[in-house]
Design a protein around this motif. Structure first.
Motif, mmCIF file in Angstrom:
data_model
loop_
_atom_site.group_PDB
_atom_site.id
_atom_site.type_symbol
_atom_site.label_atom_id
_atom_site.label_comp_id
_atom_site.label_asym_id
_atom_site.label_seq_id
_atom_site.Cartn_x
_atom_site.Cartn_y
_atom_site.Cartn_z
ATOM 1 N N ASN A 24 65.246 45.201 45.535
ATOM 2 C CA ASN A 24 65.036 43.526 46.329
ATOM 3 C C ASN A 24 64.398 43.419 47.090
ATOM 4 N N PRO A 25 62.907 43.210 46.683
ATOM 5 C CA PRO A 25 61.738 43.255 47.495
ATOM 6 C C PRO A 25 62.044 41.882 48.295
ATOM 7 N N GLU A 26 61.650 41.942 49.779
ATOM 8 C CA GLU A 26 61.824 40.835 50.490
ATOM 9 C C GLU A 26 60.456 40.221 50.920
ATOM 10 N N THR A 27 60.253 39.055 50.653
ATOM 11 C CA THR A 27 59.114 38.356 50.697
ATOM 12 C C THR A 27 58.917 37.773 51.972
ATOM 13 N N PRO A 28 57.819 37.842 52.776
ATOM 14 C CA PRO A 28 57.606 37.058 53.977
ATOM 15 C C PRO A 28 57.664 35.594 53.829
ATOM 16 N N ALA A 29 58.166 34.742 54.623
ATOM 17 C CA ALA A 29 58.293 33.621 54.207
ATOM 18 C C ALA A 29 56.799 32.706 54.184
ATOM 19 N N GLY A 30 56.452 31.896 53.353
ATOM 20 C CA GLY A 30 55.215 31.121 53.330
ATOM 21 C C GLY A 30 54.063 32.009 52.506
ATOM 22 N N LEU A 31 54.299 33.274 52.011
ATOM 23 C CA LEU A 31 53.179 33.840 51.486
ATOM 24 C C LEU A 31 53.389 33.227 49.838
ATOM 25 N N SER A 32 51.958 33.178 49.429
ATOM 26 C CA SER A 32 51.717 32.723 48.174
ATOM 27 C C SER A 32 51.448 33.973 47.222
ATOM 28 N N VAL A 33 51.439 33.879 45.903
ATOM 29 C CA VAL A 33 51.222 34.758 44.844
ATOM 30 C C VAL A 33 50.188 35.593 45.303
ATOM 31 N N GLU A 34 49.052 34.956 45.576
ATOM 32 C CA GLU A 34 47.717 35.620 45.618
ATOM 33 C C GLU A 34 47.679 36.451 46.978
ATOM 34 N N GLU A 35 48.343 35.971 48.031
ATOM 35 C CA GLU A 35 48.484 36.640 49.121
ATOM 36 C C GLU A 35 49.302 37.925 49.010
ATOM 37 N N LEU A 36 50.346 37.687 48.107
ATOM 38 C CA LEU A 36 51.237 38.696 48.056
ATOM 39 C C LEU A 36 50.608 39.995 47.287
ATOM 40 N N VAL A 37 49.680 39.591 46.088
ATOM 41 C CA VAL A 37 49.061 40.431 45.371
ATOM 42 C C VAL A 37 47.971 41.202 46.296
ATOM 43 N N GLU A 38 47.507 40.473 47.402
ATOM 44 C CA GLU A 38 46.462 41.047 48.298
ATOM 45 C C GLU A 38 46.966 42.339 48.872
ATOM 46 N N GLN A 39 48.158 42.466 49.049
ATOM 47 C CA GLN A 39 49.098 43.709 49.697
ATOM 48 C C GLN A 39 48.797 44.794 48.969
ATOM 49 N N GLY A 40 48.574 44.703 47.697
ATOM 50 C CA GLY A 40 48.577 45.981 46.809
ATOM 51 C C GLY A 40 47.223 46.541 47.298
ATOM 52 N N ARG A 41 46.355 45.968 47.873
ATOM 53 C CA ARG A 41 45.018 46.545 48.196
ATOM 54 C C ARG A 41 44.939 47.368 49.534
#
Length: 181
Positions: free
Chosen positions: A65-82
């Protein structure tokens, strides 16, 4: 008392009853927990001899159950992988941007890149998390019950995506699953 060998380029499913230790085994394999005894190796090296950054450059983990910080867009989430590939406090490079774009396209979320994660359906949200993992450039992808809380259509879409990534790109996948179907 577990011994497991994951073959590169394959999909391995860990199945069992609730409370049997599936998620704990996955966390040990990914280096997120230390086993009480024995050794976990990545290739021919013990995880204990590798830094978290070295592991993260080869292994991506999607928790139950990954928790997503509020207000994060798809692209911003994917950026985390870098992050494992960037210098401390470094900015995204052109190459990072290319990996992010490729990951978004591989999971078919190009049209939703600017949407907030919270506005996505369960299946779209799972695909966004998979895109984040793919942006990490892993050789090995660990998934802890990736189909939990998804309806049958979204389960099928996600599993089809994972199979496609395995077959086309040779991505090694280890998944904890409850539903044997």
């Amino acid at each position: 008392n577990v011994s497991i060998s994951v073959r590169p380029g394959r999909i391995t499913a860990i199945c069992g009853a609730n409370g049997s230790g599936k998620s704990t085994l996955l966390k040990c394999l990914a280096g997120l927990e230390t086993p009480t005894s024995g050794v976990v190796k990545l290739g021919d090296r013990s995880l204990a001899d590798l830094t978290r950054r070295d592991i993260a450059r080869q292994v991506a983990v999607l928790s139950q159950n990954p928790e997503t910080p509020a207000g994060l867009s798809v692209e911003e989430l994917v950026e985390q992988g870098r992050y494992p590939h960037r210098p401390w406090l470094g900015r995204l490079t052109l190459q990072d941007r290319e990996f992010i774009e490729a990951a978004i396209q591989r999971v078919d979320l190009g049209a939703m890149r600017g949407r907030q994660i919270a506005t996505l359906s369960g299946g779209e949200r799972q695909r966004a998390w998979v895109a984040m993992a793919l942006a990490q450039e892993p050789r090995l992808l660990f998934l802890d019950e990736p189909t939990s809380f998804l309806d049958i259509r979204h389960q099928a879409e996600l599993l089809t995506l994972l199979r496609r990534l395995n077959r086309r790109e040779g991505l090694t996948i280890v998944a904890v699953l409850h539903d044997l179907n």
